[in-house]
Design a protein around this motif. Structure first.
Motif, PDB file in Angstrom:
ATOM      1  N   TRP A 101       0.844  -1.212   0.000  1.00 32.67           N
ATOM      2  CA  TRP A 101       0.000   0.000   0.000  1.00 32.67           C
ATOM      3  C   TRP A 101       0.872   1.253   0.000  1.00 32.67           C
ATOM      4  N   PHE A 102       1.836   1.287   0.928  1.00 33.91           N
ATOM      5  CA  PHE A 102       2.712   2.453   1.038  1.00 33.91           C
ATOM      6  C   PHE A 102       3.562   2.609  -0.217  1.00 33.91           C
ATOM      7  N   ASP A 103       4.127   1.507  -0.696  1.00 34.40           N
ATOM      8  CA  ASP A 103       5.025   1.541  -1.854  1.00 34.40           C
ATOM      9  C   ASP A 103       4.293   2.034  -3.093  1.00 34.40           C
ATOM     10  N   THR A 104       3.097   1.512  -3.330  1.00 35.89           N
ATOM     11  CA  THR A 104       2.327   1.960  -4.488  1.00 35.89           C
ATOM     12  C   THR A 104       1.987   3.440  -4.377  1.00 35.89           C
ATOM     13  N   ALA A 105       1.647   3.870  -3.166  1.00 39.08           N
ATOM     14  CA  ALA A 105       1.339   5.287  -2.962  1.00 39.08           C
ATOM     15  C   ALA A 105       2.543   6.153  -3.300  1.00 39.08           C
ATOM     16  N   GLN A 106       3.747   5.693  -2.948  1.00 39.62           N
ATOM     17  CA  GLN A 106       4.957   6.436  -3.275  1.00 39.62           C
ATOM     18  C   GLN A 106       5.162   6.521  -4.780  1.00 39.62           C
ATOM     19  N   LEU A 107       4.930   5.411  -5.474  1.00 34.63           N
ATOM     20  CA  LEU A 107       5.114   5.393  -6.928  1.00 34.63           C
ATOM     21  C   LEU A 107       4.098   6.275  -7.646  1.00 34.63           C
ATOM     22  N   CYS A 108       2.950   6.482  -7.018  1.00 35.79           N
ATOM     23  CA  CYS A 108       1.890   7.266  -7.640  1.00 35.79           C
ATOM     24  C   CYS A 108       1.891   8.732  -7.220  1.00 35.79           C
ATOM     25  N   ALA A 109       2.590   9.043  -6.134  1.00 33.84           N
ATOM     26  CA  ALA A 109       2.446  10.365  -5.535  1.00 33.84           C
ATOM     27  C   ALA A 109       3.203  11.460  -6.277  1.00 33.84           C
ATOM     28  N   GLY A 110       4.339  11.128  -6.869  1.00 37.99           N
ATOM     29  CA  GLY A 110       5.157  12.145  -7.508  1.00 37.99           C
ATOM     30  C   GLY A 110       4.492  12.747  -8.735  1.00 37.99           C
ATOM     31  N   ARG A 111       4.901  13.944  -9.082  1.00 36.91           N
ATOM     32  CA  ARG A 111       4.337  14.611 -10.267  1.00 36.91           C
ATOM     33  C   ARG A 111       4.713  13.877 -11.540  1.00 36.91           C
ATOM     34  N   LEU A 163       3.333  -6.900  -8.849  1.00 35.67           N
ATOM     35  CA  LEU A 163       2.040  -6.228  -8.858  1.00 35.67           C
ATOM     36  C   LEU A 163       2.178  -4.757  -8.486  1.00 35.67           C
ATOM     37  N   VAL A 164       2.967  -4.480  -7.458  1.00 34.84           N
ATOM     38  CA  VAL A 164       3.167  -3.096  -7.029  1.00 34.84           C
ATOM     39  C   VAL A 164       3.827  -2.280  -8.136  1.00 34.84           C
ATOM     40  N   GLU A 165       4.848  -2.840  -8.766  1.00 38.49           N
ATOM     41  CA  GLU A 165       5.539  -2.081  -9.809  1.00 38.49           C
ATOM     42  C   GLU A 165       4.705  -1.953 -11.084  1.00 38.49           C
ATOM     43  N   SER A 166       3.583  -2.668 -11.157  1.00 39.02           N
ATOM     44  CA  SER A 166       2.689  -2.460 -12.293  1.00 39.02           C
ATOM     45  C   SER A 166       2.094  -1.051 -12.263  1.00 39.02           C
ATOM     46  N   ALA A 167       2.169  -0.386 -11.111  1.00 38.92           N
ATOM     47  CA  ALA A 167       1.707   0.999 -11.019  1.00 38.92           C
ATOM     48  C   ALA A 167       2.469   1.895 -11.982  1.00 38.92           C
ATOM     49  N   ILE A 168       3.707   1.542 -12.271  1.00 39.16           N
ATOM     50  CA  ILE A 168       4.521   2.334 -13.201  1.00 39.16           C
ATOM     51  C   ILE A 168       3.918   2.277 -14.597  1.00 39.16           C
ATOM     52  N   ALA A 169       3.575   1.067 -15.054  1.00 39.88           N
ATOM     53  CA  ALA A 169       2.969   0.911 -16.373  1.00 39.88           C
ATOM     54  C   ALA A 169       1.582   1.542 -16.425  1.00 39.88           C
ATOM     55  N   ILE A 170       0.843   1.433 -15.322  1.00 39.19           N
ATOM     56  CA  ILE A 170      -0.486   2.035 -15.272  1.00 39.19           C
ATOM     57  C   ILE A 170      -0.382   3.548 -15.427  1.00 39.19           C
ATOM     58  N   ARG A 171       0.592   4.164 -14.769  1.00 37.45           N
ATOM     59  CA  ARG A 171       0.798   5.608 -14.895  1.00 37.45           C
ATOM     60  C   ARG A 171       1.234   5.980 -16.306  1.00 37.45           C
ATOM     61  N   ARG A 176      -3.750   9.991 -15.111  1.00 41.15           N
ATOM     62  CA  ARG A 176      -4.833  10.223 -14.146  1.00 41.15           C
ATOM     63  C   ARG A 176      -5.062   8.933 -13.362  1.00 41.15           C
ATOM     64  N   VAL A 177      -4.151   8.643 -12.471  1.00 35.74           N
ATOM     65  CA  VAL A 177      -4.201   7.395 -11.723  1.00 35.74           C
ATOM     66  C   VAL A 177      -5.354   7.428 -10.725  1.00 35.74           C
ATOM     67  N   ASP A 178      -6.082   6.338 -10.652  1.00 33.18           N
ATOM     68  CA  ASP A 178      -7.167   6.201  -9.682  1.00 33.18           C
ATOM     69  C   ASP A 178      -6.593   6.340  -8.274  1.00 33.18           C
ATOM     70  N   ALA A 179      -7.204   7.172  -7.459  1.00 32.37           N
ATOM     71  CA  ALA A 179      -6.708   7.405  -6.102  1.00 32.37           C
ATOM     72  C   ALA A 179      -6.726   6.135  -5.259  1.00 32.37           C
ATOM     73  N   LYS A 180      -7.532   5.166  -5.662  1.00 29.57           N
ATOM     74  CA  LYS A 180      -7.624   3.921  -4.912  1.00 29.57           C
ATOM     75  C   LYS A 180      -6.626   2.865  -5.384  1.00 29.57           C
ATOM     76  N   LEU A 181      -5.753   3.227  -6.338  1.00 32.67           N
ATOM     77  CA  LEU A 181      -4.820   2.233  -6.861  1.00 32.67           C
ATOM     78  C   LEU A 181      -3.925   1.631  -5.784  1.00 32.67           C
ATOM     79  N   PRO A 182      -3.375   2.396  -4.833  1.00 33.70           N
ATOM     80  CA  PRO A 182      -2.558   1.769  -3.783  1.00 33.70           C
ATOM     81  C   PRO A 182      -3.320   0.690  -3.020  1.00 33.70           C
ATOM     82  N   GLU A 183      -4.569   0.972  -2.665  1.00 28.11           N
ATOM     83  CA  GLU A 183      -5.367  -0.028  -1.964  1.00 28.11           C
ATOM     84  C   GLU A 183      -5.657  -1.226  -2.874  1.00 28.11           C
TER      85      GLU A 183
END
Length: 219
Positions: A101-111, A163-171, A176-183
């Motif tokens: 949860w925390f790791d995905t939030a970090q990957l999504c939080a930056g500009r 799975l967590v690093e898939s956030a990179i490809a999703i971004r 416009r990443v879904d705010a619920k992506l970390p969860e």
């Protein structure tokens, strides 16, 4: 994180986000590296984007690679620090969920989607050894926690980190990443390991992520 020196006092109005000139440089470089490309971005372009002289940039970073080192290390070090603060008394499923949860939030939080720079050929050089070691440290941590749940030899143990690093490809597909992506990815990390009663696990993990003690019954 490598830089050439403390730099000089700021004598201008900031053009970019950041409390210091160094932070502005990092923001400008992050944008240019992720939109224009690392190889096509020069230190002069970065300085121009900040509104400073190229020579002033060198007061903070000796080379373009030093800037990339700082940016990449910033994507993993907060998560390593968060994991180090987790109490081992929590069940492995709770710790894994909180970490994801925390790791995905970090990957999504930056500009800027800095994770997209992980596979640059430059990152394979010795200068980026610390970043690669820290990223591998995270990968091992995920595997160890997953192995506590499914067993050492279960091939699923390597899936939560991916799975967590898939956030990179999703971004990369949609900024416009879904705010619920970390969860969602934290939940997927539990589901792929066959964890039951995920609602209770997620409640406890969320409390760890936001820093609120979990006082729910049955803890």
């Amino acid at each position: 994180m490598t830089h050439a020196g403390p730099g000089r006092p700021r004598l201008r109005e900031p053009r970019r986000p950041g409390a210091t000139a160094r932070a502005e440089i990092l923001d400008a470089a992050a944008e240019l590296f992720t939109t224009r490309g690392f190889a096509s971005t020069s230190t002069r372009l970065i300085a121009d984007a900040v509104g400073i002289r190229q020579a002033s940039l060198y007061n903070h970073f000796a080379t373009k690679n030093d800037i990339l080192v700082a940016l990449l290390e910033d994507t993993v070090e907060p998560t390593i620090e968060f994991d180090a603060g987790l109490d081992d008394n929590h069940p492995a499923a709770v710790r894994l969920c909180a970490l994801a949860w925390f790791d995905t939030a970090q990957l999504c939080a930056g500009r800027w989607n800095l994770g997209a720079l992980y596979l640059l050929p430059e990152v394979r050089t010795e200068q980026f050894g610390r970043f690669r070691a820290e990223r591998e440290q995270l990968a091992v941590r995920y595997r160890d926690l997953a192995a506590e749940i499914v067993g050492e030899n279960d091939p699923r143990a390597g899936l939560p980190f991916r799975l967590v690093e898939s956030a990179i490809a999703i971004r990369a597909d949609d900024e416009r990443v879904d705010a619920k992506l970390p969860e969602m990815l934290a939940t997927a990390s539990l589901d792929v390991l066959g964890v039951s009663e995920t609602a209770a696990v997620k409640r406890r993990a969320r409390a760890l992520v936001i820093g609120v003690p979990d006082l729910s019954p049955g803890r």
